[in-house]
Write a protein that holds these residues in place. Structure first.
Motif, mmCIF file in Angstrom:
data_model
loop_
_atom_site.group_PDB
_atom_site.id
_atom_site.type_symbol
_atom_site.label_atom_id
_atom_site.label_comp_id
_atom_site.label_asym_id
_atom_site.label_seq_id
_atom_site.Cartn_x
_atom_site.Cartn_y
_atom_site.Cartn_z
ATOM 1 N N LYS A 159 -15.627 30.929 -14.902
ATOM 2 C CA LYS A 159 -14.357 31.233 -15.563
ATOM 3 C C LYS A 159 -13.500 32.198 -14.755
ATOM 4 N N TYR A 160 -14.120 33.004 -13.873
ATOM 5 C CA TYR A 160 -13.357 33.936 -13.070
ATOM 6 C C TYR A 160 -12.812 33.291 -11.806
ATOM 7 N N LEU A 161 -13.152 32.020 -11.568
ATOM 8 C CA LEU A 161 -12.767 31.378 -10.324
ATOM 9 C C LEU A 161 -11.793 30.229 -10.509
ATOM 10 N N TRP A 162 -11.514 29.865 -11.751
ATOM 11 C CA TRP A 162 -10.651 28.704 -11.975
ATOM 12 C C TRP A 162 -9.240 28.866 -11.416
ATOM 13 N N PRO A 163 -8.578 30.038 -11.558
ATOM 14 C CA PRO A 163 -7.232 30.147 -10.965
ATOM 15 C C PRO A 163 -7.246 29.872 -9.470
ATOM 16 N N MET A 164 -8.226 30.419 -8.770
ATOM 17 C CA MET A 164 -8.336 30.189 -7.337
ATOM 18 C C MET A 164 -8.613 28.733 -7.038
ATOM 19 N N LEU A 165 -9.474 28.119 -7.807
ATOM 20 C CA LEU A 165 -9.817 26.718 -7.603
ATOM 21 C C LEU A 165 -8.626 25.808 -7.845
ATOM 22 N N LEU A 166 -7.813 26.115 -8.861
ATOM 23 C CA LEU A 166 -6.635 25.302 -9.139
ATOM 24 C C LEU A 166 -5.662 25.334 -7.962
ATOM 25 N N CYS A 167 -5.492 26.514 -7.382
ATOM 26 C CA CYS A 167 -4.613 26.618 -6.212
ATOM 27 C C CYS A 167 -5.162 25.776 -5.070
ATOM 28 N N LEU A 168 -6.454 25.829 -4.881
ATOM 29 C CA LEU A 168 -7.090 25.046 -3.837
ATOM 30 C C LEU A 168 -6.893 23.562 -4.060
ATOM 31 N N LEU A 169 -7.095 23.107 -5.292
ATOM 32 C CA LEU A 169 -6.946 21.686 -5.610
ATOM 33 C C LEU A 169 -5.521 21.211 -5.362
ATOM 34 N N LEU A 170 -4.542 22.039 -5.727
ATOM 35 C CA LEU A 170 -3.146 21.680 -5.508
ATOM 36 C C LEU A 170 -2.845 21.567 -4.020
ATOM 37 N N ALA A 207 -17.087 42.044 -14.004
ATOM 38 C CA ALA A 207 -17.366 41.428 -15.305
ATOM 39 C C ALA A 207 -18.218 40.171 -15.173
ATOM 40 N N ALA A 208 -18.312 39.590 -13.970
ATOM 41 C CA ALA A 208 -19.086 38.366 -13.787
ATOM 42 C C ALA A 208 -20.572 38.595 -13.998
ATOM 43 N N ASP A 209 -21.012 39.846 -13.942
ATOM 44 C CA ASP A 209 -22.425 40.137 -14.187
ATOM 45 C C ASP A 209 -22.791 40.013 -15.660
ATOM 46 N N ALA A 210 -21.795 39.916 -16.528
ATOM 47 C CA ALA A 210 -22.074 39.817 -17.966
ATOM 48 C C ALA A 210 -22.785 38.519 -18.289
ATOM 49 N N TYR A 211 -22.415 37.438 -17.617
ATOM 50 C CA TYR A 211 -23.029 36.133 -17.839
ATOM 51 C C TYR A 211 -23.752 35.703 -16.569
ATOM 52 N N PHE A 212 -25.006 35.287 -16.719
ATOM 53 C CA PHE A 212 -25.759 34.876 -15.540
ATOM 54 C C PHE A 212 -25.095 33.701 -14.844
ATOM 55 N N ASP A 213 -24.518 32.770 -15.591
ATOM 56 C CA ASP A 213 -23.858 31.610 -14.989
ATOM 57 C C ASP A 213 -22.758 32.038 -14.016
ATOM 58 N N ASP A 214 -21.941 32.998 -14.431
ATOM 59 C CA ASP A 214 -20.859 33.464 -13.570
ATOM 60 C C ASP A 214 -21.412 34.131 -12.315
ATOM 61 N N PHE A 215 -22.457 34.916 -12.491
ATOM 62 C CA PHE A 215 -23.065 35.596 -11.350
ATOM 63 C C PHE A 215 -23.667 34.598 -10.368
ATOM 64 N N VAL A 216 -24.483 33.644 -10.864
ATOM 65 C CA VAL A 216 -25.216 32.766 -9.960
ATOM 66 C C VAL A 216 -24.267 31.844 -9.199
ATOM 67 N N PHE A 217 -23.124 31.509 -9.789
ATOM 68 C CA PHE A 217 -22.149 30.689 -9.066
ATOM 69 C C PHE A 217 -21.643 31.448 -7.842
ATOM 70 N N ASN A 218 -21.369 32.736 -8.006
ATOM 71 C CA ASN A 218 -20.955 33.567 -6.870
ATOM 72 C C ASN A 218 -22.114 33.776 -5.893
ATOM 73 N N PHE A 219 -23.301 33.959 -6.419
ATOM 74 C CA PHE A 219 -24.492 34.207 -5.598
ATOM 75 C C PHE A 219 -24.756 33.055 -4.636
ATOM 76 N N THR A 220 -24.533 31.831 -5.073
ATOM 77 C CA THR A 220 -24.815 30.661 -4.238
ATOM 78 C C THR A 220 -23.732 30.394 -3.200
ATOM 79 N N ALA A 221 -22.568 31.032 -3.355
ATOM 80 C CA ALA A 221 -21.451 30.740 -2.462
ATOM 81 C C ALA A 221 -21.046 31.917 -1.584
#
Length: 280
Positions: free
Chosen positions: A3-14, A58-72
């Motif tokens: 959820k913290y990366l969608w704005p950046m991803l949208l710019c990339l997709l455009l 704030a990404a540390d609040a949810y493991f999903d948000d953290f692990v997405f950053n951790f893998t990239a």
């Protein structure tokens, strides 16, 4: 997740859709990937952007948000591993890996999708539970009959990886289902035999983008609806401590940088796993 990366991803997709060119380097599509080449290009560029951007606290609040950053994010990954790292191989040999010996682990990032297994909706709700302080990322190698487990613990609000351990599939909490799933994805006759007499189907309405359609799939019509499923490698996240397998299973597959989402619900009836519902 993300959820913290969608704005950046949208710019990339455009940018990608307008130029038709990739911003990153060439990347090979994994053999078991459900992503096409353009999606992998986006993954490559997204990975570069994530590495260059600090992870929001704030990404540390949810493991999903953290692990997405951790893998990239290579820098973040090295910061969030407890070195020397205890690594146990499939043969039982254990070694302590220093920071200089560790190689970047991308997990599901480069295959274009990730998968999750839940026993029920209560387990699925753990994804949004900020009180969870333990998690295990499982790389399930079906053909090798092995599971590589990455153990994480939240220390003073920050997720840290402290151990990697490879074990046989038979020792996994989802062993029965994984044995079934392996055959389900490689044996077309067995797959049809594993379809309930009626499978509830929920999917997008082709005539209305803002609506969904519901119906019923039967074994004789399954071929027209059957989704493409990974046959070699699955990823799963255990939120908290592993729980007993039970007689229900939710298989969830989601795209990393696209709208792919498939949810299959199975139930064990008379000792046999059957597909009861599919949502796309």
């Amino acid at each position: 997740m993300r959820k913290y990366l969608w704005p950046m991803l949208l710019c990339l997709l455009l940018t990608f859709s307008c130029t038709g060119k990739k911003a990153g380097a060439e990347m090979e599509v994994p053999e078991d990937s459900v992503a096409d080449s353009s999606e992998v290009v986006i993954e490559d560029t997204l990975e570069l952007l994530i590495t260059e951007s600090p992870m929001p606290r704030a990404a540390d609040a949810y493991f999903d948000d953290f692990v997405f950053n951790f893998t990239a994010n290579k820098r973040l990954q090295f910061e969030r591993i407890v070195f020397p790292l205890r690594v146990t191989e499939a043969d039982g040999q254990t070694k302590m890996t220093d920071k200089s010996q560790w190689k970047m682990e991308h997990l599901f990032m480069r295959q274009g999708y990730y998968t999750l297994l839940f026993g029920d909706d209560a387990q699925m709700a753990h994804m949004k539970d900020t009180a969870i302080n333990e998690a295990i990322v499982e790389k399930i190698m079906l053909r090798k009959n092995q599971v590589k487990n990455y153990f994480f613990h939240r220390v003073r609000g920050a997720w840290m990886m402290y151990e990697v351990r490879t074990t046989p599939v038979e020792e996994n909490a989802n062993a029965s289902f994984l044995s079934f799933y392996k055959r389900f994805t490689t044996d077309s006759v067995f797959q049809v035999q594993s379809i309930n007499e009626t499978v509830q189907f929920v999917g997008p309405d082709p005539d209305d983008d803002f609506n969904v359609m519901e119906g019923v799939i039967t074994p004789d019509t399954w071929e027209a609806f059957a989704p493409q499923l990974p046959e070699k490698v699955l990823y799963n996240i255990v939120y908290g401590k592993p729980e007993a397998e039970g007689n229900k299973k939710i298989f969830l597959m989601r795209g990393v940088a696209n709208g792919l989402e498939v949810e299959l619900r199975f139930k064990k009836v008379g000792g046999k796993w059957l597909l009861m519902k599919m949502t796309t």
